[in-house]
Structure formats: C-alpha cells, structure tokens
Design an enzyme around this catalytic site. Sequence first.
Site, PDB file in Angstrom:
ATOM      1  N   ARG A 128      -4.330  -6.023  19.425  1.00 34.92           N
ATOM      2  CA  ARG A 128      -5.401  -6.705  19.640  1.00 34.92           C
ATOM      3  C   ARG A 128      -5.349  -8.155  19.212  1.00 34.92           C
ATOM      4  O   ARG A 128      -4.120  -7.927  18.318  1.00 34.92           O
ATOM      5  CB  ARG A 128      -5.505  -5.827  17.658  1.00 34.92           C
ATOM      6  CG  ARG A 128      -6.887  -6.521  17.134  1.00 34.92           C
ATOM      7  CD  ARG A 128      -7.192  -5.242  16.366  1.00 34.92           C
ATOM      8  NE  ARG A 128      -7.962  -6.093  15.695  1.00 34.92           N
ATOM      9  CZ  ARG A 128      -8.168  -6.835  14.465  1.00 34.92           C
ATOM     10  NH1 ARG A 128      -6.804  -6.539  13.124  1.00 34.92           N
ATOM     11  NH2 ARG A 128      -9.069  -7.637  13.357  1.00 34.92           N
TER      12      ARG A 128
ATOM     13  N   HIS B 243     -11.216 -14.301  14.388  1.00 31.27           N
ATOM     14  CA  HIS B 243     -10.895 -14.075  12.954  1.00 31.27           C
ATOM     15  C   HIS B 243     -10.488 -15.452  11.906  1.00 31.27           C
ATOM     16  O   HIS B 243      -9.530 -15.944  12.720  1.00 31.27           O
ATOM     17  CB  HIS B 243      -9.315 -13.802  13.742  1.00 31.27           C
ATOM     18  CG  HIS B 243      -8.451 -13.096  12.529  1.00 31.27           C
ATOM     19  ND1 HIS B 243      -7.621 -11.797  12.782  1.00 31.27           N
ATOM     20  CD2 HIS B 243      -7.867 -13.050  11.879  1.00 31.27           C
ATOM     21  CE1 HIS B 243      -6.853 -10.999  11.826  1.00 31.27           C
ATOM     22  NE2 HIS B 243      -6.752 -12.504  10.925  1.00 31.27           N
TER      23      HIS B 243
ATOM     24  N   GLU C  23     -12.742  -8.776   9.299  1.00 31.35           N
ATOM     25  CA  GLU C  23     -12.235  -9.215   7.463  1.00 31.35           C
ATOM     26  C   GLU C  23     -13.538  -9.942   6.947  1.00 31.35           C
ATOM     27  O   GLU C  23     -13.053 -11.064   6.344  1.00 31.35           O
ATOM     28  CB  GLU C  23     -11.752  -9.501   6.841  1.00 31.35           C
ATOM     29  CG  GLU C  23     -10.101  -8.354   7.548  1.00 31.35           C
ATOM     30  CD  GLU C  23      -8.947  -8.432   6.866  1.00 31.35           C
ATOM     31  OE1 GLU C  23      -8.580  -9.668   5.836  1.00 31.35           O
ATOM     32  OE2 GLU C  23      -7.853  -7.993   6.170  1.00 31.35           O
TER      33      GLU C  23
ATOM     34  N   ASN D  94      -8.580  -2.602   8.327  1.00 30.66           N
ATOM     35  CA  ASN D  94      -7.394  -2.581   7.292  1.00 30.66           C
ATOM     36  C   ASN D  94      -7.153  -2.437   6.176  1.00 30.66           C
ATOM     37  O   ASN D  94      -8.457  -2.776   5.127  1.00 30.66           O
ATOM     38  CB  ASN D  94      -7.363  -4.608   7.894  1.00 30.66           C
ATOM     39  CG  ASN D  94      -7.697  -5.153   9.593  1.00 30.66           C
ATOM     40  OD1 ASN D  94      -8.003  -4.514  10.420  1.00 30.66           O
ATOM     41  ND2 ASN D  94      -7.835  -6.021   9.382  1.00 30.66           N
TER      42      ASN D  94
ATOM     43  N   TYR E 289      -4.646  -2.890   3.676  1.00 33.74           N
ATOM     44  CA  TYR E 289      -3.064  -3.285   2.811  1.00 33.74           C
ATOM     45  C   TYR E 289      -2.543  -2.814   1.427  1.00 33.74           C
ATOM     46  O   TYR E 289      -1.205  -2.843   1.180  1.00 33.74           O
ATOM     47  CB  TYR E 289      -2.812  -4.560   3.155  1.00 33.74           C
ATOM     48  CG  TYR E 289      -3.071  -5.222   4.332  1.00 33.74           C
ATOM     49  CD1 TYR E 289      -1.750  -5.221   4.704  1.00 33.74           C
ATOM     50  CD2 TYR E 289      -3.947  -5.948   4.517  1.00 33.74           C
ATOM     51  CE1 TYR E 289      -2.109  -6.048   6.080  1.00 33.74           C
ATOM     52  CE2 TYR E 289      -3.821  -6.087   6.220  1.00 33.74           C
ATOM     53  CZ  TYR E 289      -3.029  -6.136   6.747  1.00 33.74           C
ATOM     54  OH  TYR E 289      -2.286  -6.856   8.197  1.00 33.74           O
TER      55      TYR E 289
ATOM     56  N   GLU F 112      -5.563  -3.222  11.041  1.00 30.67           N
ATOM     57  CA  GLU F 112      -4.180  -3.913  10.677  1.00 30.67           C
ATOM     58  C   GLU F 112      -3.410  -2.716   8.924  1.00 30.67           C
ATOM     59  O   GLU F 112      -4.605  -2.423   9.269  1.00 30.67           O
ATOM     60  CB  GLU F 112      -4.365  -5.081  10.016  1.00 30.67           C
ATOM     61  CG  GLU F 112      -4.823  -6.017  10.833  1.00 30.67           C
ATOM     62  CD  GLU F 112      -5.531  -6.914  10.722  1.00 30.67           C
ATOM     63  OE1 GLU F 112      -5.154  -8.061   9.306  1.00 30.67           O
ATOM     64  OE2 GLU F 112      -5.753  -8.626  10.635  1.00 30.67           O
TER      65      GLU F 112
HETATM   66  C1  FCB Z   1      -5.052  -9.634   6.956  1.00 33.95           C
HETATM   67  C2  FCB Z   1      -5.304 -11.172   7.679  1.00 33.95           C
HETATM   68  C3  FCB Z   1      -4.422 -11.169   8.824  1.00 33.95           C
HETATM   69  C4  FCB Z   1      -2.448 -11.058   8.482  1.00 33.95           C
HETATM   70  C5  FCB Z   1      -3.007 -10.067   7.319  1.00 33.95           C
HETATM   71  C6  FCB Z   1      -1.644 -10.223   6.078  1.00 33.95           C
HETATM   72  O1  FCB Z   1      -6.515  -9.502   5.990  1.00 33.95           O
HETATM   73  O2  FCB Z   1      -6.214 -10.481   8.494  1.00 33.95           O
HETATM   74  O3  FCB Z   1      -4.735 -12.303   9.121  1.00 33.95           O
HETATM   75  O4  FCB Z   1      -2.861 -12.932   7.512  1.00 33.95           O
HETATM   76  O5  FCB Z   1      -3.816  -9.981   6.338  1.00 33.95           O
END
Ligand code: FCB
Length: 449
Positions: A82, A126, A171, A297, A299, A354
Amino acid sequence: MSEQTTLAQQFPAGFVWGVATSAYQIEGAANEGGRAASIWDTFSHTPGKILDDSNGDVACDHYHRYAEDVEHIANLGLDAYRFSVSWSRVQPDGRGAWNEEGMAFYARLISALAEKNISAHMTLYHWDLPQALQDDGGWLNRDTAYHFAQYAREMAARFGDQLASIATHNEPWCTANLGYGNGQFAPGVKDEVAALQVSHHLLLSHGLAIQAMRTQNKKAKLGIVLNQWTADPATDSAADHAAAAWEYARSVQWFMDPIFRGHYPALALAKIDQSRFIVLPGDMEVIHQALDFLGINYYFRAYVSTETPPRQPETKLGLTDMGWEIYPEGLSRLLIGIHQEYKDLGLPPIYITENGMAVADQLDGEQIHDTPRIDYMQRHFQEVAKAIEAGVNIKGFFYWSLLDNFEWNSGYLRRFGLIYVDYVSQRRIWKDSAIWFKGFVQRFRGRVG
Ligand code: FCB
C-alpha cells in the site's frame, strides 16, 4: 506446533499480508521530475513545526530506490503493498496539466510490483495537498473537492486495471483535526470550527472521486481509509459514558455515518458549532456511495475521562515510542463494533490498512533486536483473528511501515519500519521484526511447520 504456526493458522486462505507507506514520508526527490511543492513541503520548511527540524526533501530516497524497496517486499514474501501518490508530483498545481514524468514514476513502481507478483494498493491522498490549491484555501475551499475528483478519475483511468485497490483518502480525521483543528500537521491552521467544514469537504471529495472513478470501469476496488478507535469511558460514571459516546460520534461515526447512512451522527451534530458548517443540498447523497472495501488504521484507543486532571489508563503493556498506549484488544472490539453497527448498511470487506509501533531501535552491529515490535504485531494479529472468528469480514493486514520514514511532525525521530533506514547512507537493514514477519507469512502459507 510453534506458537507462530498456531497463530498463522487462524487466518483464512487468501488473507492478504502487506506493508504500507506514504509518498511524502519516503519518496524524497522533492524538487525533481517536475514535482511542485505540497503543503507538507511548506510546513516542514517552516521553523519550529517539526521536532528535529527535518523535512521530506530526501526522506528514504524511495523515488530513486523504489526497485530495491520492491525487492525487499518480495523478499519478505508479502502479497501486497500500500503506497500513496504525491498529487503535486503528477499534477503540480492540483488542477490543469498532468506531469508525465511524475506519472512515469508510479508506472515504474506499479510494474516493478507486478513483476514480483505483489498487488498494488494506491491511496490518492495521504495529506500532501498541492501548495497551489492551498494558496486558494485548500480543503476549506469547496472547489478542492472537485479538483480532487478530476485527479482521482485520471489516476483510475491510467492505472485502475493494474491496481488491486484505490483508496480516496487516508485518515481524513487527521487532515481535518490535526491540519485545521490543532494545527500540528500541515497546513497548520488552528480553528476547530473550520476543521468541521474541512471534514465535510473531504467527505464530499471522497464521494465525488468514487463517482468519477466508477465511470472508468476499472478492475481496482474502490474505498477509503479511516483511522478509528474505541472510545472507552474511564469510569462507570454517567459523565464519562456520555463523554465517550460523544468522542465516538465525533471521530468514528462522523466519517462512517455519512458514508454508510448518508447523514452525520445526530449526537455529534447536536453539539458542534454549526455557525460555519455548510452542507449543500445533494452533498450527503454524493458522500453516500457504495464502496468495495473499507480500510481501517488502528494504533490506540481513546480513553475518555471527565475528571480534572483526566484519569489515565493502566497501560498494562506500556507505551510506544510515540507515547501511544499499547492496547491490542481495542482492535478486536473496534472491528466487532463496526461490523455490528454497519453490517446491514452496506459495510464492505475490511482491510487493516495500518497498524504498527514506533520503537527506539538501536543498531547492534548489523542487527536490530526489536522484540517489542514483534510482541506488538503478534498481539494485534491475535485480535484480528479474534474479530474474524466473531464473523467480521477482514481480508488483509498491512503493517505500518515497510521502512523507517519521515514521521510527520516527529521528523525522523520515530521509527516504525520493519526495515531500519540509515539516513546518512540510505542503507536498509532488516530488523528482527522483518525476519519474524517473513517467517509468520511462510507459516501462514503452510510452507513451514
Ligand atoms: C498514521 C498515518 C501514517 C503514519 C502512522 C504512524 O496516522 O497514516 O502516515 O504516520 O500514523
């Protein structure tokens, strides 16, 4: 049977394993091949915006080293890659003439991937808006949405048959809230009310782009990538519960509801400052387009407390080098929740586009022993498997990131890669996590017991 094999066997046949990157974070060659400035060039060159005062002028020099990088993806044994397109590389002003030299770079990249049997997943936006469009108001200007749709149509027309998927935005929450809300990201505007209008224009541009790309009838699946989190109340108090519901409405549902229901979430609408929020008749229908996939995504979670100072989570697994709580179970809860909420509303197959961890990696000779990253990956894979088991239609997983790279306002100080980048020599060195991921995917394919 090894623990790794047991985990690998929990994923269905055909599950896609890949890695993700984005243009400004890796390409470099900022002033080459006819590329014009984007808002991230302007922002990173503004003193005080980036933690280590760096910029993406050179980054990982991927523009020149893409063949080597594709080779690494192939050697990792992965199915998919990707990446994103630098809009100002292919259309310097964000409208008008196409830059054939820039287009040729992506053509070369896509054929290098095809030669290695790696499916190509393109993201159109992006975060790197052509500066020329910013000079006319950027995403606050409704016209930008129409320029974006033209750009999307062109990319689909040229590359749509060689791509597995095209995502409109990466995002949009960040583009709106970090770019225009708190100003931490380009273009660095601090205006929460403006951020709302930006989010509407982003959604509108998504809908217009999907419509424009559909007219091209290409093979690529079309979708969008959203960053999402669970919003967990810190305590059982009614206030924390209400605050968590509001947080979820304002972040996750703010983007999901327009796309899958054709309207903004009532809970959020009731509370936002609508004084400068303009939605024209017909906009919601444009945004409400059928999608072929949804990229998520993940995190961290949102931990919502109304106390002063706010309560902090227990962080049983600690924090990443970004200071983000490691909270794997949020991923399965999020996925199962999204599935339940939207499954009857046309929710398409999901890709985890992600997920990854920043570690303060240290070179040890020619090795990097990033055990915390391996642990992070294992735990998050486990949660994806749990969600699949619960009936969520998840088709693939992309680790963020292939390479250490320019981590936006943190510059080069945060390393997310499976592959270490020595920015002085541009040497790529596999971390232990790269070796682990390769072994995992081999086990998934049944090649190793
Ligand atoms: C996400 C982004 C990516 C990277 C990761 C750690 O929010 O999409 O570009 O910065 O975090």
